[in-house]
Design a protein around this motif. Structure first.
Motif, PDB file in Angstrom:
ATOM      1  N   GLU A 143       0.860  -1.189   0.000  1.00 25.48           N
ATOM      2  CA  GLU A 143       0.000   0.000   0.000  1.00 25.48           C
ATOM      3  C   GLU A 143       0.890   1.229   0.000  1.00 25.48           C
ATOM      4  O   GLU A 143       1.721   1.404   0.896  1.00 25.48           O
ATOM      5  N   LEU A 144       0.729   2.060  -1.013  1.00 19.31           N
ATOM      6  CA  LEU A 144       1.571   3.245  -1.185  1.00 19.31           C
ATOM      7  C   LEU A 144       0.833   4.509  -0.766  1.00 19.31           C
ATOM      8  O   LEU A 144      -0.402   4.551  -0.786  1.00 19.31           O
ATOM      9  N   GLU A 185       3.409   3.025  -9.263  1.00 19.48           N
ATOM     10  CA  GLU A 185       2.053   2.524  -9.493  1.00 19.48           C
ATOM     11  C   GLU A 185       2.014   1.030  -9.817  1.00 19.48           C
ATOM     12  O   GLU A 185       0.974   0.391  -9.680  1.00 19.48           O
ATOM     13  N   ALA A 186       3.126   0.440 -10.244  1.00 22.02           N
ATOM     14  CA  ALA A 186       3.143  -0.980 -10.616  1.00 22.02           C
ATOM     15  C   ALA A 186       3.132  -1.906  -9.398  1.00 22.02           C
ATOM     16  O   ALA A 186       2.697  -3.057  -9.509  1.00 22.02           O
ATOM     17  N   ASN A 242       1.592  -5.766  -8.547  1.00 24.64           N
ATOM     18  CA  ASN A 242       2.651  -6.769  -8.666  1.00 24.64           C
ATOM     19  C   ASN A 242       3.606  -6.657  -7.467  1.00 24.64           C
ATOM     20  O   ASN A 242       4.773  -6.310  -7.619  1.00 24.64           O
ATOM     21  N   PRO A 243       3.109  -6.936  -6.248  1.00 20.25           N
ATOM     22  CA  PRO A 243       3.947  -6.753  -5.059  1.00 20.25           C
ATOM     23  C   PRO A 243       5.178  -7.659  -5.035  1.00 20.25           C
ATOM     24  O   PRO A 243       6.184  -7.331  -4.422  1.00 20.25           O
ATOM     25  N   PHE A 288       8.686   5.079  -3.626  1.00 17.62           N
ATOM     26  CA  PHE A 288       8.259   6.452  -3.892  1.00 17.62           C
ATOM     27  C   PHE A 288       9.456   7.351  -4.142  1.00 17.62           C
ATOM     28  O   PHE A 288      10.586   7.011  -3.803  1.00 17.62           O
ATOM     29  N   LYS A 289       9.157   8.492  -4.753  1.00 25.00           N
ATOM     30  CA  LYS A 289      10.150   9.535  -4.965  1.00 25.00           C
ATOM     31  C   LYS A 289       9.717  10.725  -4.140  1.00 25.00           C
ATOM     32  O   LYS A 289       8.525  11.065  -4.094  1.00 25.00           O
ATOM     33  N   MET A 290      10.682  11.343  -3.504  1.00 30.26           N
ATOM     34  CA  MET A 290      10.344  12.498  -2.668  1.00 30.26           C
ATOM     35  C   MET A 290      11.266  13.675  -2.933  1.00 30.26           C
ATOM     36  O   MET A 290      12.404  13.507  -3.352  1.00 30.26           O
TER      37      MET A 290
END
Length: 119
Positions: A36-37, A75-76, A80-81, A95-97
């Motif tokens: 979960e992102l 998003e992938a 596809n965990p 993620f990118k921050m």
């Protein structure tokens, strides 16, 4: 690349910090079945829980390594965990921050120090 004691890796690309988990963490978790992102645009503080990972062994939270804004998520991964097990240091970033102070990365371990840390 930099590494945290929570087994996250950090890679700078342009003016963003990309965050994922290490091979060691992926191996310890076992087969990952759920990711979960956070939402892009979320402002986070260091040590906020931002990603939830569930594996056949355990559930785990990924913490924000720095203060900043999450500007993009992978998003992938929710569909596809298992990619986290297959390519934790590459395509399976979380993620990118955007952070204000890139010098804050200096407090994290380099690869040699991380390898010593995990023994």
């Amino acid at each position: 690349m930099k590494f945290t004691e929570e087994h996250e890796w950090l890679r700078v690309e342009d003016d963003l910090v990309i965050v994922g988990i290490t091979e060691h963490a992926a191996e310890q978790l076992g087969d990952i079945v759920f990711v979960e992102l956070p939402e892009a645009g979320t402002t986070v503080s260091k040590d906020d829980e931002v990603v939830v990972i569930e594996s056949v062994k355990a559930a785990s939270d990924i913490l924000a390594p720095l203060d900043g804004e999450i500007v993009e998520v992978n998003e992938a991964l929710p569909d596809n965990p298992g990619q986290v097990n297959d390519d934790p240091l590459g395509e399976a970033w979380f993620f990118k921050m955007k952070i204000e102070d890139m010098a804050a990365l200096d407090e994290f371990m380099d690869e040699t120090a991380y390898k010593k840390f995990i023994g």
